[in-house]
Design an enzyme around this catalytic site. Structure first.
Site, PDB file in Angstrom:
ATOM      1  N   SER A  16       0.811  -1.298  -0.004  1.00  0.00           N
ATOM      2  CA  SER A  16       0.049   0.008  -0.093  1.00  0.00           C
ATOM      3  C   SER A  16       0.862   1.287   0.034  1.00  0.00           C
ATOM      4  O   SER A  16       2.275   1.242   0.297  1.00  0.00           O
ATOM      5  CB  SER A  16      -1.071  -0.018   1.403  1.00  0.00           C
ATOM      6  OG  SER A  16      -0.133   0.201   2.372  1.00  0.00           O
ATOM      7  N   ARG A  18       0.496   5.666   0.892  1.00  0.00           N
ATOM      8  CA  ARG A  18      -0.089   6.942   1.502  1.00  0.00           C
ATOM      9  C   ARG A  18       0.627   8.068   1.221  1.00  0.00           C
ATOM     10  O   ARG A  18       1.700   8.113   1.209  1.00  0.00           O
ATOM     11  CB  ARG A  18      -0.280   6.607   3.058  1.00  0.00           C
ATOM     12  CG  ARG A  18       1.010   6.203   3.668  1.00  0.00           C
ATOM     13  CD  ARG A  18       0.787   5.996   5.080  1.00  0.00           C
ATOM     14  NE  ARG A  18       2.061   5.592   6.090  1.00  0.00           N
ATOM     15  CZ  ARG A  18       2.131   5.526   7.087  1.00  0.00           C
ATOM     16  NH1 ARG A  18       1.073   5.725   7.861  1.00  0.00           N
ATOM     17  NH2 ARG A  18       3.310   5.353   7.659  1.00  0.00           N
ATOM     18  N   ASP A 242      12.271   2.897   2.776  1.00  0.00           N
ATOM     19  CA  ASP A 242      11.227   3.073   3.843  1.00  0.00           C
ATOM     20  C   ASP A 242      11.690   2.753   5.280  1.00  0.00           C
ATOM     21  O   ASP A 242      11.496   3.354   6.466  1.00  0.00           O
ATOM     22  CB  ASP A 242       9.984   2.595   3.393  1.00  0.00           C
ATOM     23  CG  ASP A 242      10.144   1.094   3.077  1.00  0.00           C
ATOM     24  OD1 ASP A 242      11.316   0.668   3.187  1.00  0.00           O
ATOM     25  OD2 ASP A 242       8.960   0.637   2.518  1.00  0.00           O
ATOM     26  N   THR A 264       5.321  -5.660   5.004  1.00  0.00           N
ATOM     27  CA  THR A 264       5.428  -6.932   4.209  1.00  0.00           C
ATOM     28  C   THR A 264       6.842  -7.657   4.360  1.00  0.00           C
ATOM     29  O   THR A 264       6.849  -8.781   4.406  1.00  0.00           O
ATOM     30  CB  THR A 264       5.423  -6.477   2.772  1.00  0.00           C
ATOM     31  OG1 THR A 264       4.302  -5.764   2.424  1.00  0.00           O
ATOM     32  CG2 THR A 264       5.359  -7.462   1.613  1.00  0.00           C
ATOM     33  N   ASN A 301      16.945  -9.057   7.126  1.00  0.00           N
ATOM     34  CA  ASN A 301      15.475  -9.041   6.443  1.00  0.00           C
ATOM     35  C   ASN A 301      14.818 -10.400   6.655  1.00  0.00           C
ATOM     36  O   ASN A 301      15.496 -11.517   6.468  1.00  0.00           O
ATOM     37  CB  ASN A 301      15.473  -9.030   4.630  1.00  0.00           C
ATOM     38  CG  ASN A 301      15.925  -7.643   4.264  1.00  0.00           C
ATOM     39  OD1 ASN A 301      15.125  -7.000   4.120  1.00  0.00           O
ATOM     40  ND2 ASN A 301      17.331  -7.533   4.146  1.00  0.00           N
ATOM     41  N   GLY A 411       3.429  -0.768   9.769  1.00  0.00           N
ATOM     42  CA  GLY A 411       2.325  -1.164   9.776  1.00  0.00           C
ATOM     43  C   GLY A 411       2.135  -2.701  10.575  1.00  0.00           C
ATOM     44  O   GLY A 411       0.990  -2.650  11.079  1.00  0.00           O
TER      45      GLY A 411
END
Length: 425
Positions: A16, A18, A242, A264, A301, A411
């Site tokens: 997503s 924003r 990010d 994710t 990761n 998130g």
């Protein structure tokens, strides 16, 4: 800065995006989401892509909402971050050469081994400090080495830098995202031109590096008018990976703290001042990524909520129409610690029937096979929490520092069950 001011932040992840408004009142910044939109991988002719033109339209839509509803005179600047490793190619006219490939595209299979035959993995790690992942930009680019796209390309832009180009006309590579490519010298903080030349890749397509905080210039007039702004507004190269921006925003992050940027992907790590590229670091397959303010994010990761996102997609295709809240509610009532998976196992990387893959993994490893939604979701979340524990233990051994606090952002921080399971682990 004592007076009131507005800042627009565009944040686009793998699932997503924003557009956020930051209102500075002289003492504090209040954040408001003014537009949210979906993102996802698009399949065409057996390959996986990002629909960047749609993402660009959605970004402008969010900025248009700001322009129509707020006092434009207060707007100081715009910044953008996205996920890492993926890139766009521009031709001699500055036009996009097709949609960018998505990092989960099958073309990447076997590229790491081909690169190993030319540059020993030990040498590659010592130079770049990057975790060995099959979708690192270097491996993706090597997959294109003899293709028509690379033959006609004049510029490679990482995803946020593509938006910088569309915003301002300036072609650059922001440092924090460039450090995820496996094409940057981790200590010298410059492009590792020699590595690309040895692989027969065109270093000429790499743009100049800029550091976070660099002023790129005002919005080009066409974009300014499309958005509906009455005056030019400056674009700033923020920490465009990010995770770099997420970690920069974590309060109280000290030498005894680990962070988890949960989405994710889950990025689990600590902050340092210098890269760590020892043989033990390479054995543990940890990565050294550039941070804001010159820091190094030593991290690993971990697959993250991708597991559940793919499960949800499959369940909804089957007609269940399950919301996140419904999935988590069923996971909360499922039996604990019944079945566990390795979230980073190769079979969980690609797009596909994730519930079936999870059942197959449990069957193959002699565990109870999760069948119900709650059982599968609980398996995913408990496996992630335990994986976080493994990584944090490894970081303690590697750095010799005791970690007493885990700070979770992104998130996934809203997933209270996963946060509690992580605390328990």
């Amino acid at each position: 800065m004592s007076e009131q001011a507005h800042f627009l932040a565009v944040d686009i992840g793998a699932s997503s995006g924003r557009v956020m408004l930051g209102r500075w009142d002289g003492s504090y910044i209040a954040l408001e989401e003014i537009h949210r939109f979906s993102n996802g991988i698009v399949e065409r002719n057996g390959h996986l892509f990002w629909d960047v033109n749609r993402l660009w339209r959605e970004t402008q839509k969010g900025m248009q909402r700001y322009a129509a509803q707020e006092n434009q005179a207060l707007l100081v600047s715009v910044g953008i971050d996205t996920w890492a490793v993926d890139y766009a190619l521009l031709d001699a006219h500055g036009e996009l050469i097709g949609d960018p490939y998505a990092y989960r595209d099958p073309r990447n299979e076997g590229m790491a081994e081909l690169v190993d035959a030319i540059i020993p993995p030990e040498e590659l790690y010592e130079c770049t400090g990057l975790q060995r992942l099959p979708f690192n930009t270097l491996y993706q680019l090597y997959a294109e080495r003899s293709g028509p796209r690379l033959a006609t390309a004049t510029t490679l832009l990482l995803m946020p830098d593509l938006f910088h180009y569309w915003f301002t006309g300036v072609r650059v590579a922001e440092y924090t995202n460039a450090t995820t490519t496996m094409m940057l010298d981790a200590r010298q903080r410059v492009w590792a031109i020699d590595l690309l030349e040895r692989l027969g890749l065109p270093a000429r397509i790499l743009p100049p590096l800029v550091m976070p905080g660099t002023r790129l210039g005002p919005l080009v007039s066409e974009v300014q008018h499309t958005i509906g702004l009455h005056r030019p507004v400056e674009v700033i190269a923020v920490g465009t990976h990010d995770t770099a921006s997420a970690v920069a925003a974590i309060p109280g992050l000290d030498a005894q703290s680990a962070y988890i940027s949960s989405g994710t992907w889950s990025l689990v790590g600590v902050e340092r001042t210098e890269p760590l590229t020892s043989a033990e670091a390479r054995r543990l397959n940890v990565t050294n990524e550039g941070g804001v303010y010159g820091t190094i994010r030593l991290l690993k990761n971990v697959s993250g909520l991708w597991l559940l996102q793919e499960c949800q997609r499959r369940w909804n295709e089957e007609g269940h129409q399950l919301t996140w809240d419904a999935i988590i509610a069923q996971a909360e009532t499922a039996p604990p610690l019944r079945s566990l998976i390795d979230p980073d196992a190769p079979e969980f990387l690609a797009v596909g029937d994730m519930p079936a893959r999870i059942r197959d993994y449990c069957r193959r490893t002699g565990q109870p096979i999760p069948e119900m939604v709650g059982e599968i979701a609980r398996c995913c979340l408990e496996s992630l929490a335990l994986r976080y524990r493994q990584v944090i233990d490894a970081l303690e051994r590697l750095t010799g520092q005791s970690i007493t606090t885990v700070r979770i952002v992104g998130g996934g921080s809203q997933n209270t069950l996963l946060c509690q399971l992580t605390a328990d682990a």
